[in-house]
Design an enzyme around this catalytic site. Structure first.
Site, PDB file in Angstrom:
ATOM      1  N   HIS A  42     -68.868   4.585   1.151  1.00 33.12           N
ATOM      2  CA  HIS A  42     -67.989   3.464   0.788  1.00 33.12           C
ATOM      3  C   HIS A  42     -68.496   2.694  -0.428  1.00 33.12           C
ATOM      4  CE1 HIS A  42     -70.502   0.518   3.172  1.00 33.12           C
ATOM      5  NE2 HIS A  42     -70.064  -0.268   2.209  1.00 33.12           N
ATOM      6  N   ASP A  94     -69.271   7.890   6.754  1.00 36.77           N
ATOM      7  CA  ASP A  94     -69.670   7.036   5.622  1.00 36.77           C
ATOM      8  C   ASP A  94     -71.055   7.467   5.132  1.00 36.77           C
ATOM      9  OD1 ASP A  94     -69.707   5.065   3.749  1.00 36.77           O
ATOM     10  OD2 ASP A  94     -69.960   3.396   5.165  1.00 36.77           O
ATOM     11  N   GLY A 193     -74.190  -5.758   0.735  1.00 33.49           N
ATOM     12  CA  GLY A 193     -75.210  -5.381  -0.237  1.00 33.49           C
ATOM     13  C   GLY A 193     -76.324  -4.545   0.381  1.00 33.49           C
ATOM     14  N   SER A 195     -75.530  -2.199   2.403  1.00 28.61           N
ATOM     15  CA  SER A 195     -74.833  -0.928   2.598  1.00 28.61           C
ATOM     16  C   SER A 195     -75.549   0.220   1.901  1.00 28.61           C
ATOM     17  CB  SER A 195     -73.425  -1.023   2.026  1.00 28.61           C
ATOM     18  OG  SER A 195     -72.646  -1.850   2.839  1.00 28.61           O
TER      19      SER A 195
HETATM   20  C1  4AZ Z   1     -70.757  -5.126   3.952  1.00 29.72           C
HETATM   21  O1  4AZ Z   1     -69.817  -5.869   3.705  1.00 29.72           O
HETATM   22  C2  4AZ Z   1     -71.417  -5.192   5.275  1.00 29.72           C
HETATM   23  N1  4AZ Z   1     -73.534  -6.676   9.544  1.00 29.72           N
HETATM   24  C3  4AZ Z   1     -72.524  -4.424   5.542  1.00 29.72           C
HETATM   25  C4  4AZ Z   1     -73.141  -4.491   6.775  1.00 29.72           C
HETATM   26  C5  4AZ Z   1     -72.640  -5.333   7.743  1.00 29.72           C
HETATM   27  C6  4AZ Z   1     -71.539  -6.115   7.491  1.00 29.72           C
HETATM   28  C7  4AZ Z   1     -70.914  -6.041   6.246  1.00 29.72           C
HETATM   29  C8  4AZ Z   1     -73.307  -5.367   9.068  1.00 29.72           C
HETATM   30  O2  4AZ Z   1     -71.172  -4.339   3.105  1.00 29.72           O
END
Ligand code: 4AZ
Length: 250
Positions: A42, A94, A193, A195
């Site tokens: 993603h 993902d 961030g 991610s």
């Molecule tokens: C995001 O928006 C995101 N709490 C990544 C991880 C989590 C929530 C949002 C997990 O990239």
């Protein structure tokens, strides 16, 4: 990372920081072999981020917007492999791979600040409640609107799947390719961030990459755990795409 603490990259030396030429910091990642970084699909859904010439990868980085030439290594992206069954609607599959190369064409060089993380044996499962760690430059609180200037880490526990798929949590949004992790008091979590970055669990004295930070409803919210791509479902895919030997059959 919401909660947790600042940490030097030497404590998580497989952490990669992925940047886009125009938009800046994009995502985390994990070094799984000297020439390969595993991250989240993603991260590349904004069409222009799929142009590999606009991407760069840094290893050995503790501070997001400072260069530490003695500890960092920088790379361009030779190949971006997004899982073909990645579903942008529910974040199933993902997962993505980056083939990296340095300015002189080489791979990552092992040092105190740069090293690979192990892939866990295929389909191994850790018990619910097992403690693992996450690390990244993501937001330090909900709606922070800015990334952390320094790398952070925190500890989270694997949730029973039945908790994560319960009505109070995420119900049927959780697929067989996702694992959930949270802290018992919901005080610490991954956030925007983080991610693409690692969920690492220590077993038999080694660090294994069990998850890729994927999604969640907000960050560190009660009954809304962090959701991670379950890396043990992708050993074959990783071996196929990278040509690396699949040493993970147990
Ligand atoms: C995001 O928006 C995101 N709490 C990544 C991880 C989590 C929530 C949002 C997990 O990239």
């Amino acid at each position: 990372i919401v909660g947790g603490s600042f940490t030097p990259i030497e404590s998580h030396p497989w952490v990669a920081a992925l940047f886009h030429r125009r938009s800046g910091f994009l995502c985390g990642g994990s070094l799984i072999a000297p020439g390969w970084v595993l991250t989240a699909a993603h991260c590349f859904t904004n069409g222009e981020a799929t142009q590999t010439r606009h991407l760069s990868v840094y290893l050995g980085k503790t501070a997001l917007n400072e260069t530490d030439a003695d500890r960092e290594q920088s790379f361009t992206v030779e190949k971006l492999i997004i899982h073909k069954q990645y579903n942008d609607a529910n974040y199933n599959n993902d997962i993505a791979l980056l083939k990296i190369k340095s300015r002189n064409g080489g791979s990552a060089v092992r040092s105190a600040s740069v090293r690979t993380v192990c892939l866990p044996p295929a389909h191994t499962q850790l018990p619910a409640g097992f403690q693992c760690s996450i690390a990244g430059f993501g937001w330090e609180r909900n709606l922070a609107m800015r990334y952390s200037q320094y790398l952070k880490e925190t500890k989270v526990q694997l949730l029973p799947k039945s908790d994560c798929t319960s009505k109070s949590h995420y119900g049927d949004m959780i697929t067989e390719n996702m694992i959930c992790a949270a802290s018992p008091d919901w005080s610490t979590d991954s956030c925007k961030g983080d991610s693409g970055g690692p969920l690492v669990c220590e077993a038999a004295g080694r660090f294994f990459l069990f998850g890729v930070v994927s999604w969640g409803e907000g960050c560190a919210k009660r009954n809304k755990p962090g959701v991670y791509t379950q890396v043990t479902n992708y050993n074959k895919w990783i071996a196929e795409k990278t040509g690396l030997p699949d040493n993970t059959k147990g």
